[in-house]
Design a protein around this motif. Sequence first.
Motif, PDB file in Angstrom:
ATOM      1  N   HIS A 291       0.882  -1.163   0.000  1.00 41.72           N
ATOM      2  CA  HIS A 291       0.000   0.000   0.000  1.00 41.72           C
ATOM      3  C   HIS A 291       0.918   1.211   0.000  1.00 41.72           C
ATOM      4  CE1 HIS A 291      -3.268   2.520   2.242  1.00 41.72           C
ATOM      5  NE2 HIS A 291      -3.253   2.766   0.948  1.00 41.72           N
ATOM      6  N   ALA A 292       1.343   1.623  -1.195  1.00 41.09           N
ATOM      7  CA  ALA A 292       2.418   2.610  -1.291  1.00 41.09           C
ATOM      8  C   ALA A 292       2.273   3.466  -2.533  1.00 41.09           C
ATOM      9  CB  ALA A 292       3.779   1.894  -1.308  1.00 41.09           C
TER      10      ALA A 292
ATOM     11  N   ASP B 213      -3.971   9.653  -4.311  1.00 42.61           N
ATOM     12  CA  ASP B 213      -4.558   9.318  -3.022  1.00 42.61           C
ATOM     13  C   ASP B 213      -4.334  10.490  -2.066  1.00 42.61           C
ATOM     14  OD1 ASP B 213      -3.844   8.288  -0.122  1.00 42.61           O
ATOM     15  OD2 ASP B 213      -5.263   6.850  -0.961  1.00 42.61           O
TER      16      ASP B 213
ATOM     17  N   ARG C  26      -4.125  10.966   1.157  1.00 37.10           N
ATOM     18  CA  ARG C  26      -3.131  10.831   2.224  1.00 37.10           C
ATOM     19  C   ARG C  26      -1.712  10.865   1.655  1.00 37.10           C
ATOM     20  NH1 ARG C  26      -2.275   5.557   6.157  1.00 37.10           N
ATOM     21  NH2 ARG C  26      -0.329   6.272   7.099  1.00 37.10           N
ATOM     22  N   PHE C  27      -1.511  10.167   0.554  1.00 35.00           N
ATOM     23  CA  PHE C  27      -0.199  10.174  -0.093  1.00 35.00           C
ATOM     24  C   PHE C  27       0.154  11.587  -0.548  1.00 35.00           C
ATOM     25  CE2 PHE C  27       2.070   9.692  -4.266  1.00 35.00           C
ATOM     26  CZ  PHE C  27       3.294   9.315  -3.754  1.00 35.00           C
TER      27      PHE C  27
ATOM     28  N   GLU D 256       1.258  13.862   2.254  1.00 32.16           N
ATOM     29  CA  GLU D 256       2.619  13.589   2.728  1.00 32.16           C
ATOM     30  C   GLU D 256       3.658  14.106   1.745  1.00 32.16           C
ATOM     31  OE1 GLU D 256       3.685  12.417   5.611  1.00 32.16           O
ATOM     32  OE2 GLU D 256       1.617  12.362   6.309  1.00 32.16           O
TER      33      GLU D 256
ATOM     34  N   TYR E 181       6.554   6.071  -0.466  1.00 30.22           N
ATOM     35  CA  TYR E 181       5.832   6.265   0.789  1.00 30.22           C
ATOM     36  C   TYR E 181       4.949   5.046   1.017  1.00 30.22           C
ATOM     37  CZ  TYR E 181       2.843   8.138   4.434  1.00 30.22           C
ATOM     38  OH  TYR E 181       2.166   8.321   5.609  1.00 30.22           O
ATOM     39  N   ASP E 182       5.250   4.294   2.064  1.00 32.77           N
ATOM     40  CA  ASP E 182       4.492   3.096   2.406  1.00 32.77           C
ATOM     41  C   ASP E 182       3.536   3.439   3.548  1.00 32.77           C
ATOM     42  OD1 ASP E 182       3.691   0.597   3.610  1.00 32.77           O
ATOM     43  OD2 ASP E 182       5.260  -0.369   2.439  1.00 32.77           O
ATOM     44  N   HIS E 183       2.241   3.377   3.283  1.00 32.08           N
ATOM     45  CA  HIS E 183       1.245   3.745   4.286  1.00 32.08           C
ATOM     46  C   HIS E 183       1.329   2.858   5.529  1.00 32.08           C
ATOM     47  CE1 HIS E 183      -1.133   6.466   1.613  1.00 32.08           C
ATOM     48  NE2 HIS E 183      -0.585   5.707   0.678  1.00 32.08           N
ATOM     49  N   ASP E 184       1.819   1.635   5.360  1.00 33.63           N
ATOM     50  CA  ASP E 184       1.845   0.668   6.458  1.00 33.63           C
ATOM     51  C   ASP E 184       3.193   0.580   7.170  1.00 33.63           C
ATOM     52  OD1 ASP E 184      -0.821  -0.080   5.857  1.00 33.63           O
ATOM     53  OD2 ASP E 184      -0.079  -1.357   4.232  1.00 33.63           O
TER      54      ASP E 184
ATOM     55  N   HIS F 119       7.831   5.889   7.247  1.00 35.29           N
ATOM     56  CA  HIS F 119       7.054   5.449   6.089  1.00 35.29           C
ATOM     57  C   HIS F 119       7.825   5.538   4.770  1.00 35.29           C
ATOM     58  CE1 HIS F 119       3.168   5.159   8.222  1.00 35.29           C
ATOM     59  NE2 HIS F 119       3.642   6.176   8.943  1.00 35.29           N
ATOM     60  N   TRP F 120       9.008   6.129   4.779  1.00 34.29           N
ATOM     61  CA  TRP F 120       9.699   6.441   3.532  1.00 34.29           C
ATOM     62  C   TRP F 120      10.882   5.513   3.265  1.00 34.29           C
ATOM     63  CZ3 TRP F 120       7.905   9.675  -0.079  1.00 34.29           C
ATOM     64  CH2 TRP F 120       6.973  10.647   0.298  1.00 34.29           C
TER      65      TRP F 120
END
Length: 275
Positions: free
Chosen positions: A108-109, A125, A127-128, A131, A158-161, A186-187
């Motif tokens: 999820h990135a 997205d 949220r992405f 960031e 950027y990995d949301h998880d 997250h990065w």
Amino acid sequence: MTTPDIRLIAVDMDGTLLDPAGRIPDGLWPLLDRLRERGIAFAPASGRQLATLQRSFGEAGRDLDYIAENGAYVVREGVEVSSDALDPAFVRDLILRMRRLVADGALHAGVVVCGKESAYIEDTDPRFLAEVEKYYARLSVVDDVLAQQDQVLKLAIYDHDGGETHTAPALDDLRRTHQVVVSGAHWIDIMNAGVNKGVALRNLQRALGITPAQTVAFGDYLNDLELLQAADWSYAMADAHPDVAAIARHRAPSNAEFGVITTIETLLEFPGRPA
């Protein structure tokens, strides 16, 4: 104690210089003036793009040195010192791979293609996007990042998880040929082999004609390891990653306590900030 002969100070941004709200402390501006008077260069060293760093420092940063994109781009007083662009074929292959991993639900990135002229994204997205906008002053939202004509210095994911636990293992095979750096919770940053903040700092030292013994560096996270190793006066922040604390020669108070500013004032015997 004799004041050390310091000629260059390199400072990570997030978790180091910036306060917990992500702002440059007010105490830095008079400190920069005192460093200029002493002939000491000041270099923000960050995974952020050059334009973002320049925007953060504004007019006060016009004559600063910048280590941008985790060391892939170094600029001194507006003139390029060094850069290291990724091979276009590698960029294409990795973008296609990331698209498949995301489409299959394995990650999820989102991916930021970090060029010299701009950063490029195709994922909108919210949220992405929120960031990404924190770190890229020059940002283009495009239909296809592979269609852009620019020298690519870095691919930032950027990995949301959580980047260290998800994206980094999924791309572990790239470590044989490239730098895969955990640059935040997250990065994940992917750059050419041998590119890091430490190599960049050594390039800047050569450009200035100074040595590691004349260099101070501050950092807190894994992408700061090589930066600290390139300076004899290396400081890990109080809440630094354990691996960073292990290699630093000194500790500084946390960014919440304005540790960079107070440490520089003490080291160089500057008078403290007014209460």
